[in-house]
Design a protein around this motif. Structure first.
Motif, PDB file in Angstrom:
ATOM      1  N   ILE A   1       0.840  -1.199   0.000  1.00 37.55           N
ATOM      2  CA  ILE A   1       0.000   0.000   0.000  1.00 37.55           C
ATOM      3  C   ILE A   1       0.877   1.252   0.000  1.00 37.55           C
TER       4      ILE A   1
ATOM      5  N   THR B   1       0.848   4.570  -2.050  1.00 39.40           N
ATOM      6  CA  THR B   1       0.613   5.837  -1.365  1.00 39.40           C
ATOM      7  C   THR B   1       1.635   6.901  -1.752  1.00 39.40           C
TER       8      THR B   1
ATOM      9  N   TRP C   1       0.652  10.328  -3.584  1.00 37.81           N
ATOM     10  CA  TRP C   1       0.809  11.608  -2.897  1.00 37.81           C
ATOM     11  C   TRP C   1       1.679  12.566  -3.699  1.00 37.81           C
TER      12      TRP C   1
ATOM     13  N   LEU D   1      -4.156   6.334   3.393  1.00 39.08           N
ATOM     14  CA  LEU D   1      -4.255   6.689   1.975  1.00 39.08           C
ATOM     15  C   LEU D   1      -5.638   7.230   1.646  1.00 39.08           C
TER      16      LEU D   1
ATOM     17  N   SER E   1      -6.455  10.647   3.458  1.00 37.11           N
ATOM     18  CA  SER E   1      -5.688  11.780   2.934  1.00 37.11           C
ATOM     19  C   SER E   1      -6.247  12.255   1.598  1.00 37.11           C
TER      20      SER E   1
ATOM     21  N   MET F   1      -2.237  14.892   4.356  1.00 40.10           N
ATOM     22  CA  MET F   1      -1.393  13.710   4.552  1.00 40.10           C
ATOM     23  C   MET F   1      -1.193  13.388   6.032  1.00 40.10           C
TER      24      MET F   1
ATOM     25  N   TYR G   1      -2.989  10.191   8.330  1.00 36.19           N
ATOM     26  CA  TYR G   1      -2.297   9.248   9.206  1.00 36.19           C
ATOM     27  C   TYR G   1      -2.816   9.319  10.636  1.00 36.19           C
TER      28      TYR G   1
END
Length: 402
Positions: free
Chosen positions: A20, A24, A28, A151, A154, A169, A173
């Motif tokens: 992942i 990610t 991003w 992910l 965000s 971001m 998290y």
């Protein structure tokens, strides 16, 4: 069979989130840009450094006394845990104050950073209890949730709700860490119950504080090059370097770290039971497996790293030197986690800390001298040299452990 099941569980805990992560980081970079990723990764680095100092001693103490219910998370005073978590939140917030600009929403990034710092510290402690209890499946599910939700959240915050990129971001998290924390605490393990006393905290502190400093120094070795780069290269270049480093170093860890995760409780349990020779023999076995896994990663990235990174990030690939150096550094760091295990078993954590501190001082000095002239290539090579130096020192120092 229990060993195989645990290794499979911890393998899933690294492989799936790692995969992942391979999605990610490029996503991003494409959605939020290199400069925003540079700000995010700076906050991430300082948050993990702070957590290492604040709760690292508790985390390592819990793992050290695996199998002993008198020293578990359920016997640690709540005030101690609360104080450590609060202390750990200060450095990331200070960094955010320094870095925040008109490009990001100040209130948003402050709130996201505070939430992430607090939840991250709590998660690391509870995760350690889960690992020492051998709950590999629960550990894996929590890590998977943390990666997937980070992910999704965000992207939702940044693309749908219009939250500033770095805030999206970091906030993603924070949300994912909260859900992962809830997952770990759905069922209290038998080892987490007990009477909370200050004596437990003192015992865990006595063992764990050198390891807490060691964990902080590990963050310095692996990630502070990004902070050293700030005065000398653009934010976009820092973001690109951080993205490549995250892909490679975390990718290598995804392959090798499940071995370390399984090895720790196996080796510690044998050592605590008085079977020292068996514990050291098991450590040598796991050390060999880790080295082979790291070597395989270096070979693959040497031949396929440039086109793979170019495809993932959608930007021109960095120099092969940088890719190979990061692969070697990531592999050697995984080896280091196993190479210093005899010193950890013998309680020589102060020696481990002194060795790593020396390596970090030399690494920072080299970065300061060479980064202005050679940029990110120097940062990658110095990281690899620092990790290798620590492995060599650990192997030499461990020969006296019987």
């Amino acid at each position: 069979m229990a060993f195989i099941r645990q290794m499979a569980g911890y393998g899933v805990a690294k492989v799936l989130p790692g995969l992942i992560g391979l999605i990610t980081v490029p996503l991003w970079i494409r959605l939020f840009g290199d400069a925003s990723y540079a700000m995010y990764t700076s906050i991430w680095v300082v948050t993990n450094f702070s957590a290492s100092v604040a709760v690292g001693w508790l985390r390592q103490g819990l793992l050290r006394y695996a199998g002993n219910s008198k020293f578990s998370l359920g016997t640690v005073p709540l005030l101690t845990l609360f104080a450590c978590v609060v202390i750990g939140a200060f450095p990331p917030v200070v960094l955010t104050i320094i870095m925040v600009s008109q490009q990001d929403s100040a209130p948003g990034i402050f709130l996201a950073t505070i939430a992430y710092a607090v939840l991250n510290s709590l998660y690391l402690v509870v995760q350690a209890q889960t690992q020492r209890d051998g709950e590999a499946n629960r550990y894996a599910v929590a890590e998977f949730i943390r990666a997937v939700v980070a992910l999704a959240a965000s992207v939702l915050l940044g693309e749908t709700m219009g939250v500033a990129p770095a805030s999206a971001m970091v906030g993603g998290y924070a949300i994912s860490t909260l859900l992962a924390l809830v997952t770990l605490r759905v069922r209290r393990s038998s080892g987490s119950r007990g009477t909370r006393t200050s004596a437990v905290g003192r015992v865990l502190w006595t063992y764990g504080w050198p390891m807490s400093i060691w964990l902080a120094l590990a963050q310095v070795l692996a990630y502070f090059d990004r902070l050293i780069l700030i005065p000398y290269v653009s934010a976009a270049e820092i973001g690109q370097y951080a993205a490549v480093s995250d892909l490679i170093v975390r990718g290598v860890g995804m392959v090798a770290f499940p071995i370390t995760m399984v090895a720790h409780p196996v080796i510690m349990t044998r050592w605590n039971a008085g079977h020292h020779i068996e514990a050291l023999r098991a450590n040598r076995h796991f050390l060999g497996l880790t080295a082979l896994a790291g070597l395989a990663c270096v070979v693959v990235l040497t031949f396929a790293g440039r086109p793979l990174i170019e495809w993932l990030l959608g930007t021109p690939a960095p120099d092969l030197l940088l890719i190979v150096a990061l692969a070697v550094g990531g592999g050697m760091w995984q080896v280091a986690l196993q190479a210093h295990k005899p010193l950890e078993l013998a309680g020589r954590t102060k020696l481990m800390t002194v060795m790593l501190a020396l390596v970090c001082v030399l690494t920072l000095a080299a970065l300061i001298m060479l980064v202005p002239a050679f940029g990110t290539n120097a940062a990658a090579v110095i990281f690899a040299m620092g990790a290798t130096a620590y492995v060599i020192g650990s192997v030499i120092a461990s020969r006296s452990v019987k």
